[in-house]
Each structure stands twice: as structure tokens, then as C-alpha cells.
Design a protein around this motif. Sequence first.
Motif, PDB file in Angstrom:
ATOM      1  N   LYS A 192      23.219   7.336  43.919  1.00 34.88           N
ATOM      2  CA  LYS A 192      23.918   7.649  42.469  1.00 34.88           C
ATOM      3  C   LYS A 192      23.111   8.901  42.015  1.00 34.88           C
ATOM      4  CE  LYS A 192      25.482   5.849  37.966  1.00 34.88           C
ATOM      5  NZ  LYS A 192      25.506   4.650  37.170  1.00 34.88           N
ATOM      6  N   ARG A 196      24.198  12.090  43.882  1.00 36.01           N
ATOM      7  CA  ARG A 196      25.488  12.429  43.284  1.00 36.01           C
ATOM      8  C   ARG A 196      25.341  12.964  41.889  1.00 36.01           C
ATOM      9  NH1 ARG A 196      30.102  10.116  45.928  1.00 36.01           N
ATOM     10  NH2 ARG A 196      29.689   8.583  47.433  1.00 36.01           N
ATOM     11  N   ASN A 197      24.595  12.655  41.134  1.00 34.89           N
ATOM     12  CA  ASN A 197      24.649  13.132  39.838  1.00 34.89           C
ATOM     13  C   ASN A 197      23.847  14.739  39.858  1.00 34.89           C
ATOM     14  OD1 ASN A 197      25.798  11.161  38.555  1.00 34.89           O
ATOM     15  ND2 ASN A 197      23.891  10.029  38.094  1.00 34.89           N
ATOM     16  N   SER A 199      26.574  17.340  41.405  1.00 37.34           N
ATOM     17  CA  SER A 199      27.758  16.860  40.678  1.00 37.34           C
ATOM     18  C   SER A 199      28.822  18.012  41.058  1.00 37.34           C
ATOM     19  CB  SER A 199      27.895  16.793  39.201  1.00 37.34           C
ATOM     20  OG  SER A 199      27.236  17.894  38.495  1.00 37.34           O
ATOM     21  N   HIS A 200      28.355  19.368  41.363  1.00 38.19           N
ATOM     22  CA  HIS A 200      28.913  20.458  41.697  1.00 38.19           C
ATOM     23  C   HIS A 200      29.865  20.328  43.052  1.00 38.19           C
ATOM     24  CE1 HIS A 200      25.493  21.704  43.864  1.00 38.19           C
ATOM     25  NE2 HIS A 200      24.830  21.473  43.125  1.00 38.19           N
ATOM     26  N   ARG A 259      30.941  17.441  46.627  1.00 35.97           N
ATOM     27  CA  ARG A 259      31.568  16.123  46.610  1.00 35.97           C
ATOM     28  C   ARG A 259      31.243  15.298  47.996  1.00 35.97           C
ATOM     29  NH1 ARG A 259      36.953  15.198  44.660  1.00 35.97           N
ATOM     30  NH2 ARG A 259      36.470  12.975  45.419  1.00 35.97           N
TER      31      ARG A 259
END
Length: 245
Positions: free
Chosen positions: A54, A57-58, A61-62, A64
Motif C-alpha cells: 500500500k 502504491r501511494n 500514485s502516478h 498503475r
Amino acid sequence: MPKSKRDKKISLTQTRKKGLDFKQNLVEEIRKCIDLYARVFVFSSQHIKTNKLKEIRNEWSHSRFFLGKNKVMALALGRTPEEEIQENLHKVSQRLVGQCGLLFTNASKDEVMEYFENRRYPVQPHAGDVASETVELKKGLLPQFSHAIEPHLRKLGMPTRLERGVPELMQDFIVCEEGRQLIPAQASILKLLGKEMAYFQLQMEWCWNRLDGKFECLQDVNGKKNEDEKDEELKEEEEDDEEEE
């Protein structure tokens, strides 16, 4: 005899199984990303730690991330040269084997490699992992364990008994040996001891570039270079020889 009103089946969850709609949405999302991002990376992942994933991913965030459903991801990209959406994407599909995923990003290859090579988090090992050290417990009391867990320790193969409410090891016990593969009981004991012998890391192995359709190997997978890579290198060498002549 009348049916009891208590004899009712009650659903304890409202969760619906992921079906065709989920798969179709996944295919559509991946195909959108092909046009939105410059590069696609195939990465392998072991011992996934949800909270660390997580965080990644944060921070990214730009970009996928897509994990799981390898067959569906391969279908979205195209499994053959005839099915592929863009040149060489079928080669990406062929690498979607085992526990892996896709990263769509506009970041450069160097940025991606530098970031993920430095993100390695220690985790507790699973059965099948190789022990990184020898762990031996000496005979005596085990105050780190409660009395309630003592029967479980015996089931895991440890020679224990209760001594005044404290688990006691009746003889020296080797939990695991360095370099040997762990069995489920050993992995469970190491977990109880809080030993971290494995790592969670997203290892980038392949990269596809949308601008020129180039597909390249980023890791020396299983000690061998991909056959396509070898063919390309031989072709380049032949072209260089022809130019020199």
C-alpha cells in the motif's frame, strides 16, 4: 411436525464472487493504460506484505499496478502476435507466470530500477523458503510463550512440558539449519519466535517500451538470458560485422 423457525440459513456476508464483469473491467483498464503510459514492467513478487504494498502504491500514485489474474492480464495485452494490441506485447503476456504483476508508468527505466531495488522488507518465512541461519533453542524455560500455547508447541515437534505454568523445553532443539528448505512446522515455530528470514520485494524482470515496441530483460532470470534477447544480440553483432566489412 412443523418446521422450526430457528432452522434458517443466514448469509453472513454480502461479498459477491468476482465474475465476468470483474474480468472485463480488468481487461478494459489494462488496455486503457497501454495508451496512457510509456512503459510496462513485469515484476515478480514473493511474501507480499499488504501494508508495504500500500505504501508503494501511494508513493507511485502516478502509475498503475496490476497483480493476479495472469490469464486475464495476458488476454488484455494479447497472447499472440495476431492478438497483441501493440508490437511485442505478446512477449509481455508470455512472462506472466507465477506470482507476478504489471507496472504501467511514465517513469524512466533507471528511476524504476533504482526505486524498487532499494525497497526490500524483511518478513517471516513460509514453508518452502530456505533458512538463512541456523536457529537452536537451548533446554530450559520458554517464558516468551504462554501456558496455553504449550500443546501447540508439542504438535509442532518441540519436546516441551509445563513447569509451574511456563512452557519448558526438555532438551536442546534445532528449529532449522542454514541453507535447508523449511517445512510447515519449522516455518510456524519461526513465526512464533518472530524470526524474519525472507523478504518482500517487487523485482522488476522485464520492460516493454511503447515508443519503439522494444522488449528487454532486466534480470538474469534463472542464470540464463531470454532466447529473444540472445537472438537480438546476435542480430546486432552480425549487422556490426557487415558494417565493418
